[in-house]
Design a protein around this motif. Sequence first.
Motif: not given
Lengths: 415, 219
Positions: A318, A320-329, A331, A410, B50, B71, B74, B77-78, B83, B85, B91, B102, B106
Motif C-alpha cells: 500500500e 509503495t503504491i502511494y509513494r510511486a504515485n507521488g505521495a510524499s513521506p 503524507f 522509496l 526514487a 519533496l 515526489d 514524479r506525481a 509507474y 511495478f 491496493i 490514485l 497526488f
Amino acid sequence: MLSLLLKSMRSRIIPTSLVTISLMASMVLLLSIERIQQGTEEGFNQSISGVDAIIGPRSSSLELVLYTVFHLGRPTNNITTKTVNDIKQRSDISWLVPIALGDSHRGFRVIATQSNYFDHIKYGNNQSLIFLNGVAFSELSEAVLGSDVAERLNYNVGSEIQITHGSVESIGSKHDDFSFKVKGILKKTGTPIDQAIFLDLKGYELLHLGWMSGKKVFSLDDIDLSSLPAGALDPKTVTAAFVGLKSKITLFKFTKSIREYSKEAISAVIPGIALSELWSIVGLVDKGFQLLSWIIIAISLIAMVTLIIASLDNRKQEMTIYRANGASPKFLAIMVICESLVIGLVAIIGAIILVTIVTYFATNQLNLALGISPSFKWISLEEIKVFGLILFAGVLSSLVPAVMVFRKNLHQILS
Amino acid sequence: MLETLGLEYHYQHGKKIVFPEIKVKRGQRLLISGFSGCGKTTLLSLIAGALKLQAGDIKFDGINYSSMSSLLLDKFRADHIGYIFQTLNLIPFLSVSENIALGIRFSQSRKSKVNDLNQEITRLVKSLGLGKEVLTTPVNRLSVGQQQRVAVARALLGKPDLILADEPTSALDAETTKKFLNEVMDAFDSTKQAIIMVSHDASITHYFDTVIDLNKQHA
C-alpha cells in the motif's frame, strides 16, 4: 486522505477494532472510578448540612458520623437525657435535636426524634427537608417516611406500620402491640434520610415500655396508656443529638467544652471534619485504582503503537503504491498519525457512551448501599482534559511508526 | 525530453555500475534489457527520482534532478511519471476505479488534464481490452493480466509525460504478454508521452524503437 485511511483501516478491521476496544475499556475503567469517587465524595459531603455538631457518647468521631448520618453500624452507647437537657440550656446553642436509633421496619432504620428535626436538619447545599405528602408527626403514634421507604414499600399517608426491635426481623422481636400511622412523606433528598423512618421520641419510648434488656416482658395491651404518669414517656437516654450554634465562631470552643463535660463521657463531632476524615480513608483506595487504570491506559496505547508498527510491514505494498504515485513521506507519516487519532477518537466516543451507562448503574448501587445519590452528569471539563491527554499521548506515541515510515527510502520499498 | 548525464551508482556492498547515456524523446519507446542484477531496476528508480543521485545527473524537460529536494522530486514524479511495478500493483482494499484514480491523486496538473474522471477511467479500461465490469470487481479476483492492465490504466491517467514500467510482463505467459503489450502501445499517446520499460525478455524487443542492453555496456 481520510477516506483512504478509513478504507485501509477497514481492511485491518479485526486487530484495529480489538485495539480500539482495549483502549476504550481502559478509559471506561479510569472514568468510572473517577466518577464513582467524585459521586461518592459529593454524596458524602451533601448527606448532612446545617448541623454544626453532633453530640454522642465518647467514641471515635467516624463511628458517630457513620451511625448518626449514614445509619451504618450500631451505637455502642447512649447519652442521658439529663446531659442533653444540660447542653440545651447553654447560651451558645441555637437549637438541639435528639435522636434515638436501634429499631427498624422491614430493613429500614428507625430514627426516633422530635418534630423540630424536619426544621433544622438540612442536606446538600443547605436545603431544607420538604414534605411531598402530609406533614410532620405531632402525636406519639405518628410516623414520617423517607421517600425511598414510601416508594419501595408502597406506603402512603394513612398507612399503618409496625416497628421491629433491633435491625433484623426475627420471631418475637416485633413491636406488634402498637402501630404507627404514616403522617407525612419526605421529598427525595439523595441522602440516607430517604431510607429512614421517623418517629416521635415519646412514641419510641412507649414501644419499649414493656421491654427489658432487649426482651419483651409484658405487652402494651396490658397497660392503660391514660393511667401513665406525666413524664413517663420522656426517654431516659438518647443515642445522639444534632446541634446548631448561634454563631459558628464558637464552634471549637463548644466542642472543647463538650469534651470536658464532667458529668458524662460525651464528645462532639463536627460533621465536615469527620466526613473528610472518612473520605481520606475511602479516597486512598480510589487513588490506587486510579493509578492502576492509568497504567492500563498506557499499556493500551503501547498496544496501539505496536499494532501500527506491526501493520507497517503488511502495508508495504500500500505504502509503495502511494509513494510511486507521488505521495510524499510526509503524507504517509500523517496517515499513520491520523490512524492513532481515529482509534483514539472512536475509543473516546465509545468510552463516553459506556461510562454514562456504567455510572447510571453505579449510582443506583451507591444509592442502595449508602443511601446517597450523586447528581447524574454527562461529561465534565476535567474528563475532557483527560480525553485530550490520552489523545495527545496516542498521537505522541504514534510518532514512532510515523518517523519509521518517513525515513523509509522509496527505493528500499521499490526493490 | 529526458537525458541522463554520466550516471553512476555504488551499491553498499561495493559493486559499482556506470550507466550508459540515455536520451528519450516524446513518442519514443525505450526498452532496457539485461540479466538480473545488471542495474535495470536501479536505473529505473533513479529516473523515477526514487533513489538519490550519487554521481551524474538527470535532466527532464530542462530541469536537473540534482537541483530538486526529495519533496520536490515526489511532486515531480506525481506530475510527470506513471509507474508500473512487476507485480502487486494494486491496493487490495480499494476498488479498481479507486486504484486507477490514485494515478492523479497526488498531482494537481494531472488532475487538471482529466475532465470527467469516471468517463476517462472507463475509456482507459476499454482501450486496454478490459470490460467495464472489472471496475466493480474486487481487486483480488482479477487475473494477473487484468491487474497489470489496471496498473497501466493508472499510469496513463492524466497523461503523464513518461511511463516507467519495471518488468510488467514477467508474471504473464507469452500469449498474454503479446496481447498486453499490443494494448499498452495502442493506449499510449505517441505524440505526447514516452515509455521506458525494463525487461529481460528478448522476445518483446520489436515493440520498441530503441533497445539498450545493460550487459553489453559492461562488456
